[in-house]
Design a protein around this motif. Structure first.
Motif, mmCIF file in Angstrom:
data_model
loop_
_atom_site.group_PDB
_atom_site.id
_atom_site.type_symbol
_atom_site.label_atom_id
_atom_site.label_comp_id
_atom_site.label_asym_id
_atom_site.label_seq_id
_atom_site.Cartn_x
_atom_site.Cartn_y
_atom_site.Cartn_z
ATOM 1 N N THR A 153 0.874 -1.182 0.000
ATOM 2 C CA THR A 153 0.000 0.000 0.000
ATOM 3 C C THR A 153 0.903 1.221 0.000
ATOM 4 O OG1 THR A 153 -1.721 -1.161 1.229
ATOM 5 C CG2 THR A 153 -1.827 1.240 1.203
ATOM 6 N N ILE A 154 0.616 2.151 -0.908
ATOM 7 C CA ILE A 154 1.548 3.268 -1.157
ATOM 8 C C ILE A 154 0.833 4.595 -0.941
ATOM 9 C CG2 ILE A 154 3.026 4.369 -2.891
ATOM 10 C CD1 ILE A 154 3.169 1.585 -4.252
ATOM 11 N N ILE A 155 1.508 5.504 -0.267
ATOM 12 C CA ILE A 155 1.047 6.889 -0.150
ATOM 13 C C ILE A 155 2.100 7.789 -0.785
ATOM 14 C CG2 ILE A 155 2.004 7.119 2.204
ATOM 15 C CD1 ILE A 155 -0.269 9.151 2.743
ATOM 16 N N GLU A 156 1.657 8.649 -1.691
ATOM 17 C CA GLU A 156 2.556 9.570 -2.393
ATOM 18 C C GLU A 156 2.116 11.002 -2.081
ATOM 19 O OE1 GLU A 156 2.654 8.815 -6.542
ATOM 20 O OE2 GLU A 156 3.218 6.695 -6.356
ATOM 21 N N ILE A 157 3.072 11.820 -1.681
ATOM 22 C CA ILE A 157 2.781 13.238 -1.410
ATOM 23 C C ILE A 157 3.679 14.092 -2.288
ATOM 24 C CG2 ILE A 157 2.929 15.086 0.301
ATOM 25 C CD1 ILE A 157 1.942 13.230 2.369
ATOM 26 N N GLU A 158 3.042 14.969 -3.055
ATOM 27 C CA GLU A 158 3.761 15.865 -3.965
ATOM 28 C C GLU A 158 3.531 17.296 -3.491
ATOM 29 O OE1 GLU A 158 2.829 16.338 -8.385
ATOM 30 O OE2 GLU A 158 4.410 14.808 -8.399
ATOM 31 N N SER A 159 4.621 18.000 -3.210
ATOM 32 C CA SER A 159 4.526 19.367 -2.647
ATOM 33 C C SER A 159 5.148 20.364 -3.611
ATOM 34 C CB SER A 159 5.233 19.427 -1.292
ATOM 35 O OG SER A 159 4.694 18.470 -0.410
ATOM 36 N N TYR A 160 4.522 21.564 -3.672
ATOM 37 C CA TYR A 160 4.971 22.612 -4.593
ATOM 38 C C TYR A 160 5.483 23.791 -3.768
ATOM 39 C CZ TYR A 160 2.062 19.723 -7.592
ATOM 40 O OH TYR A 160 1.505 18.659 -8.249
ATOM 41 N N ALA A 161 6.804 23.955 -3.782
ATOM 42 C CA ALA A 161 7.438 24.935 -2.891
ATOM 43 C C ALA A 161 7.051 26.366 -3.209
ATOM 44 C CB ALA A 161 8.956 24.772 -2.945
ATOM 45 N N ALA A 162 6.864 26.694 -4.492
ATOM 46 C CA ALA A 162 6.625 28.095 -4.874
ATOM 47 C C ALA A 162 5.168 28.511 -4.713
ATOM 48 C CB ALA A 162 7.058 28.316 -6.323
ATOM 49 N N SER A 163 4.310 27.589 -4.348
ATOM 50 C CA SER A 163 2.882 27.885 -4.256
ATOM 51 C C SER A 163 2.545 28.528 -2.910
ATOM 52 C CB SER A 163 2.080 26.601 -4.419
ATOM 53 O OG SER A 163 2.419 25.698 -3.371
ATOM 54 N N PRO A 164 1.441 29.284 -2.859
ATOM 55 C CA PRO A 164 1.019 29.856 -1.566
ATOM 56 C C PRO A 164 0.548 28.767 -0.610
ATOM 57 C CG PRO A 164 -0.646 30.241 -3.257
ATOM 58 C CD PRO A 164 0.545 29.662 -3.964
ATOM 59 N N LYS A 165 0.547 29.085 0.668
ATOM 60 C CA LYS A 165 0.114 28.128 1.677
ATOM 61 C C LYS A 165 -1.367 27.816 1.484
ATOM 62 C CE LYS A 165 1.856 28.633 5.798
ATOM 63 N NZ LYS A 165 2.110 29.065 7.194
ATOM 64 N N PRO A 166 -1.754 26.548 1.537
ATOM 65 C CA PRO A 166 -3.162 26.192 1.294
ATOM 66 C C PRO A 166 -4.089 26.648 2.416
ATOM 67 C CG PRO A 166 -1.894 24.265 1.959
ATOM 68 C CD PRO A 166 -0.911 25.379 1.765
ATOM 69 N N HIS A 167 -5.407 26.609 2.118
ATOM 70 C CA HIS A 167 -6.437 26.959 3.088
ATOM 71 C C HIS A 167 -6.444 25.933 4.219
ATOM 72 C CE1 HIS A 167 -10.637 27.695 4.525
ATOM 73 N NE2 HIS A 167 -10.280 28.945 4.277
ATOM 74 N N TYR A 168 -6.847 26.376 5.405
ATOM 75 C CA TYR A 168 -6.780 25.483 6.564
ATOM 76 C C TYR A 168 -7.622 24.223 6.364
ATOM 77 C CZ TYR A 168 -11.455 26.694 8.334
ATOM 78 O OH TYR A 168 -12.793 26.842 8.493
ATOM 79 N N THR A 169 -8.746 24.322 5.653
ATOM 80 C CA THR A 169 -9.599 23.138 5.441
ATOM 81 C C THR A 169 -8.869 22.090 4.605
ATOM 82 O OG1 THR A 169 -10.587 24.261 3.532
ATOM 83 C CG2 THR A 169 -11.744 24.427 5.639
#
Length: 627
Positions: A153-169
């Motif tokens: 079972t695999i979990i993949e997380i892709e993050s974008y450094a230059a993007s603004p911080k997401p909404h709390y929800t």
């Protein structure tokens, strides 16, 4: 026989431990290895001297080390981390969990826990969960993908450094996905009433909560009191988030740090807005002082009325002054101030307006912040602009005006809001009056320090010229005239930058003080000389006439030189004496009633006569009348 039985038991325990490990019963194997140790510890006396005992101890130790090493290999094969080759501003992390033999993984973790090695591996795992799974989704826009492959079972997380911080929800949702993944595939029972999620929470929950509060919840705190009502939605979402983490066992029921932060919104709101306001104030204070604007005359924004009864009025009628104060009393004079000082005052009004609309706790904090802004001004501006305040006359004048302007507004600032403040502030003395003196003294001290430097420069210029040795070398030298002109030019430069910046009265006093220092030094140098030849006197008159002709132009009204230069008339009388005859001097003395007697003492006049004129009967007669 006892020794034989012990050796048989030990051999049996070793074989049982190996068999249990081979069957995948790792917890049972761990327990048998531990019992093997107990059997060896029971040996005593002559048995300890046997060579076989040491061999068995070594073999037992080796078995435990191999066992733990095998558990480590199973851990590594069960939980695999991969970091995909990062593209520009994109980071991808993959966690693969082996699901082919769940029982083996559970047994492995229970065995490691039995040998007290689990916390070591779990801490390393927990740090990676924080660094690669949780922290990126809190601070960056991220996507989560969970899928299954053969026995994985695999979990993949892709993050974008230059993007603004997401909404709390979005952050809440992704974090719950991550924890649900861990809960679904790793929530093994490692001992009675303790799961892996419980133990993981014990290790990293404090660090997670601190990071989560600092980088997510803190952003949800409102920046304006009008938004506090809407925060109830966020508080409810935070409560649900907390409940979910408690439900899966990551947070204990006693860990209320996330809930407490959300519920203390009034405190957090006050802290946030006060930090933000002080940061804005500090940025304003660092702005250039020379960016200026004109103000004045400024009087209180509204009349300050005193509530009086008819009885009070009758009682004080007899005490009313006959002479009324001028309409200009308490007005701030026309001058230039830095735009940053006016901007700072507007910020303080913004703070106090917010305090009027806030609840008791916030209003007190905001009022204190308004006061702190002025305390900060006294500390930041003299330090940040130190070099300019020591060398540039215009900035010195502007800082002086800024302090006086702010102090003037502080006199009535508290009164302007006193009737609008919440009860908690009205019940105390909510004033800024104590800060008025501090600001005025600060502005005056910086300005006076600069004035002292200018005065020193003027005196040094004169003392470095031939004027200092006039008594020793009566010959007038060109350097004296040059020095006098240099001093006048220095004051004319100050006039250029000060005349339209400082209030008229302050400008006249400042220039008058420096000019007075100049003429006083000239008077002292001449009146202390014992012999002044006629040609030297003529030359001195020429040089001093330059001062008399140019100095009045330093003032807008030329006649003000008499008002603001204390020794001006004495200086003019000195110039007249230097070019006058004995008869003229006698006439101006006029039996101690003439203009000369108003400026010079009899001894000073006698000294000048002796220095300027030869010893004759006429000189003696005039000297006799000077008394």
């Amino acid at each position: 026989m006892q020794l034989v039985h012990q050796l048989v038991d030990i051999d049996t325990a070793m074989k049982a431990a190996k068999q249990a490990q081979e069957k995948g019963c790792y917890l049972d194997a761990a327990m048998k290895l531990r019992s093997l140790g107990s059997l060896l510890e029971q040996c005593s006396g002559a048995e300890l001297q046997l060579e076989i005992y040491e061999t068995l101890i070594s073999k037992k130790t080796l078995l435990e080390e191999h066992f733990v090493y095998d558990m480590k290999d199973i851990w590594k094969s069960s939980l695999k981390w991969e970091e995909a080759g990062p593209e520009k501003n994109v980071k991808k992390v993959i966690l693969k969990v082996a699901t082919g033999n769940i029982m083996q993984m559970e047994q492995m973790m229970q065995a490691l826990n039995y040998f007290e090695h689990l916390d070591f591996y779990l801490r390393k795992f927990g740090n990676k969960v924080l660094k690669y799974l949780l922290e990126p989704v809190i601070t960056m826009k991220s996507t989560v993908e969970i899928h299954e492959e053969t026995n994985l079972t695999i979990i993949e997380i892709e993050s974008y450094a230059a993007s603004p911080k997401p909404h709390y929800t979005v952050i809440f949702s992704i974090i719950i996905d991550v924890f649900d993944f861990l809960y679904s595939h790793l929530n093994f029972a490692i001992e009675e009433d303790v799961t892996l999620m419980n133990r993981l929470g014990e290790i990293i929950s404090e660090e997670f909560c601190e990071f989560f509060i600092k980088n997510c919840l803190s952003d949800t705190i409102p920046s304006h009191s009008n938004d506090l009502e809407a925060y109830k939605v966020i508080a409810k979402a935070t409560e649900d988030f907390q409940d979910h983490l408690v439900e899966i066992g990551f947070l204990g029921t006693s860990n209320q740090s996330i809930l407490e932060y959300a519920r203390n919104v009034d405190v957090m709101f006050a802290n946030k807005i006060c930090r933000k306001l002080l940061g804005r104030a500090r940025d304003i204070m660092k702005k250039n002082l020379h960016d200026m604007m004109e103000v004045g005359p400024i009087s209180p924004s509204r009349h300050l009325e005193i509530e009086e009864t008819m009885e009070d009025i009758k009682h004080f009628d007899t005490l009313k002054p006959e002479i009324k104060l001028s309409d200009n009393t308490f007005q701030f004079p026309k001058c230039q101030i830095s735009k940053s000082a006016h901007e700072l005052l507007l910020l303080v009004y913004e703070v106090l307006d917010e305090a009027v609309q806030s609840n008791d706790f916030c209003s007190v904090r905001l009022f204190c912040t308004a006061r702190n802004i002025f305390e900060l001004y006294s500390a930041v501006v003299p330090t940040h602009h130190k070099m300019f305040l020591e060398t540039i006359p215009q900035q010195v004048a502007l800082f002086h005006n800024n302090c006086m302007y702010l102090a003037h507004r502080l006199v009535t600032l508290g009164h302007e809001y006193s009737s609008r403040f919440p009860t908690v502030l009205r019940s105390h003395t909510s004033t800024f009056i104590d800060q008025v003196t501090v600001l005025r003294e600060l502005g005056i001290s910086v300005f006076l320090k600069f004035m002292q430097g200018q005065r020193k420069q003027i005196l040094d210029i004169l003392r470095d010229s031939g004027l200092a040795t006039l008594g020793e070398d009566p010959k007038i030298t060109p350097s004296i005239e040059k020095a006098v002109r240099q001093c006048l030019r220095q004051m004319e430069l100050l006039q250029t930058v000060w005349e339209n910046v400082l209030p008229a009265n302050v400008y006249c006093k400042a220039v008058g003080c420096l000019l007075n220092a100049l003429v006083e030094e000239l008077i002292i140098r001449v009146t202390t000389v014992e012999d002044v030849p006629a040609t030297t006197a003529v030359h001195l008159v020429t040089v001093f006439s330059v001062v008399i002709n140019r100095a009045p132009h330093l003032f807008q009204e030329h006649g003000e030189v008499h008002r603001f230069v204390k020794r001006w008339q004495k200086f003019r009388e000195l110039v007249l004496i230097l070019g006058a005859s004995l008869r003229d001097i006698d006439d101006r003395w006029a039996d101690s009633k003439g203009p000369l007697a108003q400026e010079f003492t009899p001894e000073e006049v006698k000294q000048l006569i002796r220095a300027l004129f030869q010893n004759t009967k006429r000189r003696s007669a005039v000297l006799a009348r000077i008394k």
